[in-house]
Motif scaffolding. Structure first.
Motif, PDB file in Angstrom:
ATOM      1  N   SER A   1       8.331   1.979  10.421  1.00  0.00           N
ATOM      2  CA  SER A   1       7.563   0.920   9.789  1.00  0.00           C
ATOM      3  C   SER A   1       6.150   0.983  10.319  1.00  0.00           C
ATOM      4  CB  SER A   1       8.216  -0.421  10.116  1.00  0.00           C
ATOM      5  OG  SER A   1       7.249  -1.424  10.210  1.00  0.00           O
ATOM      6  N   LEU A   2       5.216   1.150   9.405  1.00  0.00           N
ATOM      7  CA  LEU A   2       3.812   1.227   9.803  1.00  0.00           C
ATOM      8  C   LEU A   2       3.023   0.208   9.000  1.00  0.00           C
ATOM      9  CD1 LEU A   2       1.358   2.462  11.174  1.00  0.00           C
ATOM     10  CD2 LEU A   2       1.377   4.288   9.471  1.00  0.00           C
ATOM     11  N   LYS A   3       2.370  -0.689   9.713  1.00  0.00           N
ATOM     12  CA  LYS A   3       1.581  -1.715   9.030  1.00  0.00           C
ATOM     13  C   LYS A   3       0.205  -1.792   9.644  1.00  0.00           C
ATOM     14  CE  LYS A   3       5.758  -4.377   8.683  1.00  0.00           C
ATOM     15  NZ  LYS A   3       6.477  -5.338   9.532  1.00  0.00           N
ATOM     16  N   PHE A   4      -0.779  -1.948   8.782  1.00  0.00           N
ATOM     17  CA  PHE A   4      -2.132  -2.196   9.259  1.00  0.00           C
ATOM     18  C   PHE A   4      -2.542  -3.605   8.878  1.00  0.00           C
ATOM     19  CE2 PHE A   4      -2.259   2.506   8.872  1.00  0.00           C
ATOM     20  CZ  PHE A   4      -2.574   2.783  10.194  1.00  0.00           C
TER      21      PHE A   4
ATOM     22  N   LEU B   1      -2.233   8.100  18.365  1.00  0.00           N
ATOM     23  CA  LEU B   1      -1.904   8.983  17.259  1.00  0.00           C
ATOM     24  C   LEU B   1      -2.417   8.463  15.933  1.00  0.00           C
ATOM     25  CD1 LEU B   1       1.765   9.075  18.470  1.00  0.00           C
ATOM     26  CD2 LEU B   1       0.168  10.962  18.777  1.00  0.00           C
ATOM     27  N   LEU B   2      -2.641   7.167  15.871  1.00  0.00           N
ATOM     28  CA  LEU B   2      -2.976   6.569  14.588  1.00  0.00           C
ATOM     29  C   LEU B   2      -4.454   6.608  14.248  1.00  0.00           C
ATOM     30  CD1 LEU B   2      -0.673   3.449  14.470  1.00  0.00           C
ATOM     31  CD2 LEU B   2      -0.434   5.604  13.262  1.00  0.00           C
TER      32      LEU B   2
ATOM     33  N   ILE C   1      -5.532   8.561  11.275  1.00  0.00           N
ATOM     34  CA  ILE C   1      -4.988   7.957  10.058  1.00  0.00           C
ATOM     35  C   ILE C   1      -5.803   6.726   9.671  1.00  0.00           C
ATOM     36  CG2 ILE C   1      -2.967   6.844   9.042  1.00  0.00           C
ATOM     37  CD1 ILE C   1      -1.203   8.556  10.735  1.00  0.00           C
ATOM     38  N   GLU C   2      -6.135   5.931  10.667  1.00  0.00           N
ATOM     39  CA  GLU C   2      -6.884   4.708  10.394  1.00  0.00           C
ATOM     40  C   GLU C   2      -8.201   4.997   9.691  1.00  0.00           C
ATOM     41  OE1 GLU C   2      -7.368   2.028  13.632  1.00  0.00           O
ATOM     42  OE2 GLU C   2      -5.215   1.697  13.853  1.00  0.00           O
TER      43      GLU C   2
ATOM     44  N   HIS D   1      -2.635  -2.833  14.217  1.00  0.00           N
ATOM     45  CA  HIS D   1      -1.594  -2.077  13.539  1.00  0.00           C
ATOM     46  C   HIS D   1      -0.265  -2.239  14.264  1.00  0.00           C
ATOM     47  CE1 HIS D   1      -3.278   1.222  16.282  1.00  0.00           C
ATOM     48  NE2 HIS D   1      -2.243   0.676  16.863  1.00  0.00           N
ATOM     49  N   SER D   2       0.768  -1.888  13.569  1.00  0.00           N
ATOM     50  CA  SER D   2       2.102  -1.976  14.150  1.00  0.00           C
ATOM     51  C   SER D   2       2.895  -0.773  13.683  1.00  0.00           C
ATOM     52  CB  SER D   2       2.753  -3.271  13.692  1.00  0.00           C
ATOM     53  OG  SER D   2       4.142  -3.102  13.546  1.00  0.00           O
ATOM     54  N   LEU D   3       3.361  -0.011  14.644  1.00  0.00           N
ATOM     55  CA  LEU D   3       4.147   1.174  14.310  1.00  0.00           C
ATOM     56  C   LEU D   3       5.463   1.111  15.058  1.00  0.00           C
ATOM     57  CD1 LEU D   3       4.599   3.973  13.128  1.00  0.00           C
ATOM     58  CD2 LEU D   3       3.225   4.936  14.968  1.00  0.00           C
TER      59      LEU D   3
END
Lengths: 160, 160
Positions: free
Chosen positions: A138-141, B118-119, B122-123, B137-139
């Motif tokens: 689950s990936l949320k921004f 790592l994000l 992507i961000e 963010h939440s991963l």
DNA sequence: GTATGTGCAAACGGTTTGCAGAAAT
DNA sequence: ATTTCTGCAAACCGTTTGCACATAC
């Protein structure tokens, strides 16, 4: 209510319900129709309930909950948890193989989506390094969406 | 209760509470101490409450909720939402700049962590492509942890 | 005909809140 | 002295469940 209602999707869903040994009641039909005709909308159960009641006023909230839980187990819908206490559901589209993520605006709480298998390389690193077998992710921004950013800019300009 | 209790951390936290104009009550002290001394544990409020009561039996559950919400607003703890209906809280460690994520075992519901920025790449892609200003963010990865995988293997061997 | 599904209302569980008394500054 | 905080119990709100009746198969 938005998105193009696809008769194909409805067929696919009702078929799977049948095959799995569940009865195809008018209530379930109505719920499936409604949830399919609102792709991209990430409905809470209450919202879904309100929409379904337009067609089937006698339906009970509990039935909507039960159906949505059932469909989630069958993989027909996916549950989305924002930080606001109520679960949201959206159709899982067949084309995409679990690689869609969410952008959540903290101003207007609109939810948009983005595609991409951006995580695959990260997953491999994790699996090796931590001996953790990844089944789902689950990936949320969280942040400010385009519309809210524009609005903010406008306000600032007025103040100047 | 695990992790090394750091007097430095306690000072840092209580200081910030003071500076922000909040009173430093024994209850808050006890909660801060407890939550700091259990780094890596991702406690639910009930769990935290139980631990704090060992030192302060008169404390009320509502106070724990209020304190944890307060500390979250001050950025001292971070809230973690698994899919099990209760919020979890953990100390936010200063060293890390919001770049730590969670591995959640769906068998034993243990939560472990992994680091990494790592994000970031992507961000940047997202921000440009969708005009979305990312604030947080939440991963999360869901799957089977090392211990559970081992256990499963053992069971299989016995069956053969 | 029988198993499954439905609607209703009551129960549940985590969280929040109103209030009167207590304590930190 | 005043403002903030606490403990308690009640309220809240999304969700689940027990039950008697209804219905798809």
């Amino acid at each position: 209510m938005q998105g193009k209602l696809s008769g194909e999707d409805i067929k696919r869903v009702t078929e799977l319900l049948r095959k799995s040994g569940y009865k195809l009641t008018p209530q379930r039909q109505a719920i499936v129709d409604t949830i399919i005709s609102s792709v991209g909308n990430h409905l809470t159960v209450e919202e879904l309930y309100a929409l379904v009641r337009l067609k089937k006023p006698e339906i009970g909230l509990a039935t909507v909950y039960r159906t949505v839980i059932l469909m989630n187990e069958l993989g027909l819908v996916s549950r989305l948890d924002l930080k606001d206490g109520s679960a949201r559901y959206e159709m899982t589209r067949i084309e995409e193989n679990h690689t869609h993520h969410h952008l959540i605006c903290t101003r207007c709480s609109r939810v948009s989506e983005f595609m991409g298998d951006l995580l695959e390389p990260i997953e491999h690193v994790i699996e090796e390094k931590y001996n953790f077998i990844i089944k789902d992710h689950s990936l949320k921004f969280y942040g400010i969406c385009e519309e809210c950013a524009k609005e903010e800019k406008l306000k600032e300009e007025k103040l100047v």
